[in-house]
Design a protein around this motif. Sequence first.
Motif, PDB file in Angstrom:
ATOM      1  N   ARG A 197     -34.885 -16.650 -18.904  1.00  0.00           N
ATOM      2  CA  ARG A 197     -34.840 -18.000 -19.471  1.00  0.00           C
ATOM      3  C   ARG A 197     -33.515 -18.250 -20.189  1.00  0.00           C
ATOM      4  N   GLN A 198     -33.036 -17.254 -20.933  1.00  0.00           N
ATOM      5  CA  GLN A 198     -31.766 -17.405 -21.639  1.00  0.00           C
ATOM      6  C   GLN A 198     -30.605 -17.563 -20.662  1.00  0.00           C
ATOM      7  N   ALA A 199     -30.608 -16.762 -19.595  1.00  0.00           N
ATOM      8  CA  ALA A 199     -29.532 -16.860 -18.603  1.00  0.00           C
ATOM      9  C   ALA A 199     -29.552 -18.225 -17.918  1.00  0.00           C
ATOM     10  N   GLU A 200     -30.723 -18.756 -17.640  1.00  0.00           N
ATOM     11  CA  GLU A 200     -30.816 -20.081 -17.027  1.00  0.00           C
ATOM     12  C   GLU A 200     -30.276 -21.160 -17.958  1.00  0.00           C
ATOM     13  N   ARG A 201     -30.539 -21.032 -19.268  1.00  0.00           N
ATOM     14  CA  ARG A 201     -30.010 -21.992 -20.231  1.00  0.00           C
ATOM     15  C   ARG A 201     -28.486 -21.927 -20.302  1.00  0.00           C
ATOM     16  N   VAL A 202     -27.948 -20.720 -20.275  1.00  0.00           N
ATOM     17  CA  VAL A 202     -26.499 -20.543 -20.346  1.00  0.00           C
ATOM     18  C   VAL A 202     -25.828 -21.131 -19.108  1.00  0.00           C
ATOM     19  N   ILE A 203     -26.414 -20.899 -17.942  1.00  0.00           N
ATOM     20  CA  ILE A 203     -25.855 -21.421 -16.694  1.00  0.00           C
ATOM     21  C   ILE A 203     -25.823 -22.950 -16.719  1.00  0.00           C
ATOM     22  N   ALA A 204     -26.850 -23.563 -17.266  1.00  0.00           N
ATOM     23  CA  ALA A 204     -26.896 -25.019 -17.332  1.00  0.00           C
ATOM     24  C   ALA A 204     -25.782 -25.586 -18.203  1.00  0.00           C
ATOM     25  N   LYS A 205     -25.319 -24.834 -19.192  1.00  0.00           N
ATOM     26  CA  LYS A 205     -24.294 -25.314 -20.125  1.00  0.00           C
ATOM     27  C   LYS A 205     -22.867 -24.996 -19.682  1.00  0.00           C
ATOM     28  N   LYS A 206     -22.665 -23.970 -18.860  1.00  0.00           N
ATOM     29  CA  LYS A 206     -21.315 -23.508 -18.531  1.00  0.00           C
ATOM     30  C   LYS A 206     -20.621 -24.462 -17.566  1.00  0.00           C
ATOM     31  N   LYS A 207     -19.316 -24.604 -17.764  1.00  0.00           N
ATOM     32  CA  LYS A 207     -18.530 -25.464 -16.896  1.00  0.00           C
ATOM     33  C   LYS A 207     -17.426 -24.692 -16.170  1.00  0.00           C
ATOM     34  N   ARG A 208     -16.907 -23.644 -16.776  1.00  0.00           N
ATOM     35  CA  ARG A 208     -15.840 -22.877 -16.132  1.00  0.00           C
ATOM     36  C   ARG A 208     -16.426 -22.047 -15.001  1.00  0.00           C
ATOM     37  N   ARG A 209     -15.733 -22.012 -13.870  1.00  0.00           N
ATOM     38  CA  ARG A 209     -16.258 -21.371 -12.664  1.00  0.00           C
ATOM     39  C   ARG A 209     -16.467 -19.875 -12.831  1.00  0.00           C
ATOM     40  N   LEU A 210     -15.492 -19.173 -13.439  1.00  0.00           N
ATOM     41  CA  LEU A 210     -15.612 -17.726 -13.568  1.00  0.00           C
ATOM     42  C   LEU A 210     -16.795 -17.345 -14.459  1.00  0.00           C
ATOM     43  N   VAL A 211     -16.930 -18.015 -15.568  1.00  0.00           N
ATOM     44  CA  VAL A 211     -18.034 -17.723 -16.483  1.00  0.00           C
ATOM     45  C   VAL A 211     -19.366 -18.072 -15.819  1.00  0.00           C
ATOM     46  N   LEU A 212     -19.391 -19.176 -15.104  1.00  0.00           N
ATOM     47  CA  LEU A 212     -20.598 -19.588 -14.400  1.00  0.00           C
ATOM     48  C   LEU A 212     -20.981 -18.553 -13.352  1.00  0.00           C
ATOM     49  N   HIS A 213     -20.003 -18.076 -12.596  1.00  0.00           N
ATOM     50  CA  HIS A 213     -20.246 -17.058 -11.579  1.00  0.00           C
ATOM     51  C   HIS A 213     -20.814 -15.780 -12.202  1.00  0.00           C
ATOM     52  N   GLN A 214     -20.234 -15.343 -13.314  1.00  0.00           N
ATOM     53  CA  GLN A 214     -20.705 -14.123 -13.970  1.00  0.00           C
ATOM     54  C   GLN A 214     -22.138 -14.281 -14.459  1.00  0.00           C
ATOM     55  N   ASN A 215     -22.456 -15.434 -14.979  1.00  0.00           N
ATOM     56  CA  ASN A 215     -23.808 -15.659 -15.480  1.00  0.00           C
ATOM     57  C   ASN A 215     -24.824 -15.780 -14.350  1.00  0.00           C
ATOM     58  N   LYS A 216     -24.411 -16.338 -13.216  1.00  0.00           N
ATOM     59  CA  LYS A 216     -25.318 -16.386 -12.063  1.00  0.00           C
ATOM     60  C   LYS A 216     -25.607 -14.986 -11.542  1.00  0.00           C
ATOM     61  N   ARG A 217     -24.576 -14.127 -11.541  1.00  0.00           N
ATOM     62  CA  ARG A 217     -24.785 -12.734 -11.127  1.00  0.00           C
ATOM     63  C   ARG A 217     -25.740 -12.026 -12.075  1.00  0.00           C
ATOM     64  N   ARG A 218     -25.582 -12.293 -13.361  1.00  0.00           N
ATOM     65  CA  ARG A 218     -26.445 -11.681 -14.379  1.00  0.00           C
ATOM     66  C   ARG A 218     -27.892 -12.135 -14.170  1.00  0.00           C
ATOM     67  N   LEU A 219     -28.095 -13.419 -13.908  1.00  0.00           N
ATOM     68  CA  LEU A 219     -29.429 -13.950 -13.669  1.00  0.00           C
ATOM     69  C   LEU A 219     -30.047 -13.305 -12.429  1.00  0.00           C
ATOM     70  N   ALA A 220     -29.263 -13.148 -11.368  1.00  0.00           N
ATOM     71  CA  ALA A 220     -29.772 -12.521 -10.152  1.00  0.00           C
ATOM     72  C   ALA A 220     -30.181 -11.076 -10.407  1.00  0.00           C
ATOM     73  N   ARG A 221     -29.426 -10.384 -11.257  1.00  0.00           N
ATOM     74  CA  ARG A 221     -29.770  -9.000 -11.591  1.00  0.00           C
ATOM     75  C   ARG A 221     -31.086  -8.943 -12.364  1.00  0.00           C
ATOM     76  N   PHE A 222     -31.312  -9.880 -13.270  1.00  0.00           N
ATOM     77  CA  PHE A 222     -32.563  -9.909 -14.026  1.00  0.00           C
ATOM     78  C   PHE A 222     -33.750 -10.233 -13.133  1.00  0.00           C
ATOM     79  N   GLN A 223     -33.542 -11.081 -12.144  1.00  0.00           N
ATOM     80  CA  GLN A 223     -34.635 -11.497 -11.288  1.00  0.00           C
ATOM     81  C   GLN A 223     -35.013 -10.466 -10.248  1.00  0.00           C
ATOM     82  N   SER A 224     -34.122  -9.531  -9.967  1.00  0.00           N
ATOM     83  CA  SER A 224     -34.445  -8.529  -8.939  1.00  0.00           C
ATOM     84  C   SER A 224     -35.310  -7.416  -9.479  1.00  0.00           C
TER      85      SER A 224
END
Length: 90
Positions: free
Chosen positions: A63-90
């Motif tokens: 839930r926290q990673a999803e909230r962070v992704i919704a707020k991020k605008k920079r591509r690199l930070v967004l990419h890193q957070n999406k990877r983190r979310l995918a790791r949590f979901q697996s």
Amino acid sequence: MRRWPPMRSCFAATVAGQDKNQTKPAFLQHFGITSARVELEGRIRAVKESQATQVEQPQQRIRQAERVIAKKKRRLVLHQNKRRLARFQS
């Protein structure tokens, strides 16, 4: 005196399903420990309590990673957070 290896052995035997009343005298004699029952029961209680929180933590992290992704605008930070979310979901 090293305490943890004997307690780990006693804990493992108890978790494996062996009767505490039968394993305790054997461990007392073999390792020369005296307060095995109290320490062992406390340890078992602590493990059971921590298991409940370990189930809840991944859901909170997702839930926290999803909230962070919704707020991020920079591509690199967004990419890193999406990877983190995918790791949590697996």
